[in-house]
Scaffold this motif. Structure first.
Motif, mmCIF file in Angstrom:
data_model
loop_
_atom_site.group_PDB
_atom_site.id
_atom_site.type_symbol
_atom_site.label_atom_id
_atom_site.label_comp_id
_atom_site.label_asym_id
_atom_site.label_seq_id
_atom_site.Cartn_x
_atom_site.Cartn_y
_atom_site.Cartn_z
ATOM 1 N N ASN A 1 0.689 -0.895 0.321
ATOM 2 C CA ASN A 1 -0.197 -0.466 -0.011
ATOM 3 C C ASN A 1 0.786 1.066 -0.606
ATOM 4 N N PHE A 2 0.133 2.578 -0.112
ATOM 5 C CA PHE A 2 1.336 3.544 0.091
ATOM 6 C C PHE A 2 1.548 3.455 1.141
ATOM 7 N N GLY A 3 1.625 4.034 2.060
ATOM 8 C CA GLY A 3 2.179 4.303 3.327
ATOM 9 C C GLY A 3 3.754 2.771 3.248
ATOM 10 N N HIS A 4 3.447 1.289 2.546
ATOM 11 C CA HIS A 4 4.248 0.664 3.074
ATOM 12 C C HIS A 4 5.230 1.439 1.812
ATOM 13 N N ASP A 5 4.951 1.844 0.807
ATOM 14 C CA ASP A 5 6.217 1.893 -0.132
ATOM 15 C C ASP A 5 6.526 3.623 0.163
ATOM 16 N N LEU A 6 6.417 4.667 1.063
ATOM 17 C CA LEU A 6 6.399 5.339 2.013
ATOM 18 C C LEU A 6 7.529 5.681 2.492
ATOM 19 N N ARG A 7 7.630 3.907 3.412
ATOM 20 C CA ARG A 7 8.726 4.232 4.457
ATOM 21 C C ARG A 7 9.473 2.996 4.051
ATOM 22 N N ASN A 8 8.902 2.538 2.416
ATOM 23 C CA ASN A 8 10.230 1.254 2.441
ATOM 24 C C ASN A 8 11.337 2.727 1.500
ATOM 25 N N PHE A 9 10.819 3.600 1.377
ATOM 26 C CA PHE A 9 11.538 4.906 0.343
ATOM 27 C C PHE A 9 12.198 5.162 1.578
ATOM 28 N N LYS A 10 12.204 5.975 2.253
ATOM 29 C CA LYS A 10 12.878 6.337 3.470
ATOM 30 C C LYS A 10 13.310 5.739 4.080
ATOM 31 N N LEU A 11 13.145 4.558 4.691
ATOM 32 C CA LEU A 11 14.797 3.850 4.518
ATOM 33 C C LEU A 11 16.024 2.869 4.049
ATOM 34 N N PHE A 12 15.110 3.132 2.301
ATOM 35 C CA PHE A 12 16.741 3.236 1.116
ATOM 36 C C PHE A 12 17.129 4.553 1.942
ATOM 37 N N LEU A 13 16.191 5.262 1.661
ATOM 38 C CA LEU A 13 17.505 6.921 1.933
ATOM 39 C C LEU A 13 17.817 7.114 2.766
ATOM 40 N N GLU A 14 17.224 6.974 4.347
ATOM 41 C CA GLU A 14 18.522 6.867 5.374
ATOM 42 C C GLU A 14 19.279 5.594 5.059
ATOM 43 N N LEU A 15 19.141 4.764 4.915
ATOM 44 C CA LEU A 15 20.586 3.862 4.210
ATOM 45 C C LEU A 15 21.552 4.457 3.564
ATOM 46 N N ALA A 16 21.262 5.274 2.650
ATOM 47 C CA ALA A 16 22.430 5.431 1.196
ATOM 48 C C ALA A 16 22.708 6.896 2.398
ATOM 49 N N LYS A 17 22.105 7.300 2.593
ATOM 50 C CA LYS A 17 22.858 8.822 3.061
ATOM 51 C C LYS A 17 23.734 8.217 4.510
ATOM 52 N N GLN A 18 23.493 7.093 5.453
ATOM 53 C CA GLN A 18 24.528 6.596 6.194
ATOM 54 C C GLN A 18 25.641 5.547 5.340
ATOM 55 N N ASN A 19 25.653 5.940 4.495
ATOM 56 C CA ASN A 19 26.209 5.122 3.551
ATOM 57 C C ASN A 19 27.109 6.878 2.318
ATOM 58 N N ASN A 20 26.732 7.721 2.936
ATOM 59 C CA ASN A 20 27.558 8.903 2.288
ATOM 60 C C ASN A 20 26.987 9.497 0.739
ATOM 61 N N ALA A 21 25.741 8.631 0.786
ATOM 62 C CA ALA A 21 24.995 8.910 -0.307
ATOM 63 C C ALA A 21 24.581 10.398 -0.593
ATOM 64 N N THR A 22 24.795 11.463 -1.273
ATOM 65 C CA THR A 22 24.234 12.637 -1.472
ATOM 66 C C THR A 22 23.461 12.893 -2.760
ATOM 67 N N THR A 23 22.431 12.316 -3.548
ATOM 68 C CA THR A 23 21.839 12.429 -4.973
ATOM 69 C C THR A 23 21.861 11.040 -4.413
ATOM 70 N N VAL A 24 19.880 11.225 -5.331
ATOM 71 C CA VAL A 24 19.126 10.330 -5.655
ATOM 72 C C VAL A 24 17.950 10.170 -6.754
ATOM 73 N N TRP A 25 17.929 9.747 -7.622
ATOM 74 C CA TRP A 25 16.838 9.683 -8.777
ATOM 75 C C TRP A 25 15.714 8.455 -8.353
ATOM 76 N N PHE A 26 15.511 8.306 -9.650
ATOM 77 C CA PHE A 26 14.349 7.400 -9.941
ATOM 78 C C PHE A 26 14.868 6.330 -11.257
ATOM 79 N N MET A 27 15.058 5.519 -11.293
ATOM 80 C CA MET A 27 15.084 4.639 -12.328
ATOM 81 C C MET A 27 13.863 3.815 -12.982
ATOM 82 N N TYR A 28 13.571 4.048 -14.027
ATOM 83 C CA TYR A 28 11.956 3.219 -14.752
ATOM 84 C C TYR A 28 12.793 2.131 -15.859
ATOM 85 N N GLY A 29 12.780 0.630 -15.512
ATOM 86 C CA GLY A 29 13.265 -0.356 -16.381
ATOM 87 C C GLY A 29 12.026 -1.156 -16.206
#
Length: 187
Positions: free
Chosen positions: A159-187
């Motif tokens: 559901n939408f809430g699950h997707d947003l929480r997964n999105f946030k977890l991804f961002l937090e993981l990426a940031k903890q590992n020194n990411a600075t830029t994030v984007w979408f890729m479609y495929g």
């Protein structure tokens, strides 16, 4: 098979193994992919993301901006769609401009997603506030229901809430590992 949406970041190589080990924790559903594409298919109504931005008073433009990144591997294929070298060069410059514009966006995207989650947690039945459309590819009554619950397995039937929480977890993981830029890729 259908179109999917993936989160990408400037440190994807560093977090790739972590993402694969916990794919359901960090992925976005195919329904989220359709959700992001809604502004391109709706003619008589505002897309659901735009409506949600207005309902919550959250600027959702950083999320839409994430669609404007063309990865290097896709660039040559993209440029082949233009006839002349001048058109190719003009579009190459446009792609570089869009990439520069997104540089360092992870904090604003994380703030946007966190704000959406926080505000949507306090709204009962967001699906009842959205404009009903004749072209409901999301199954709004299901996708936007039970926002605080995680429905689905991290990809299928989220559901939408699950997707947003997964999105946030991804961002937090990426940031903890020194990411600075994030984007979408479609495929």
């Amino acid at each position: 098979m259908g179109l999917d949406i993936y989160l990408r970041t400037d440190n994807i190589d560093e977090i790739y193994d972590l993402l694969n080990e916990n794919e359901a924790k960090y992925s976005l559903s195919r329904t989220f992919c359709n959700f992001m594409c809604r502004r391109n298919v709706l003619e008589n109504h505002e897309a659901e993301l735009d409506q949600i931005g207005a309902i919550t008073n959250v600027d959702i433009s950083p999320i839409y901006d994430m669609e404007n990144y063309v990865e290097e591997e896709e660039l040559e294929y993209y440029l082949e769609t233009f006839d002349t070298e001048d058109e190719k060069q003009e579009n190459r410059i446009s792609v570089e401009y869009d990439r520069k514009k997104l540089e360092g966006n992870i904090d604003i995207v994380l703030t946007t997603i966190s704000s959406l989650i926080s505000k949507l947690n306090s709204i009962n039945s967001i699906q009842n506030l959205l404009i009903k459309t004749d072209f409901d590819t999301l199954n709004n009554d299901v996708y936007f229901s039970d926002f605080e619950s995680n429905k689905g397995d991290g990809y299928i039937n989220n559901n939408f809430g699950h997707d947003l929480r997964n999105f946030k977890l991804f961002l937090e993981l990426a940031k903890q590992n020194n990411a600075t830029t994030v984007w979408f890729m479609y495929g």
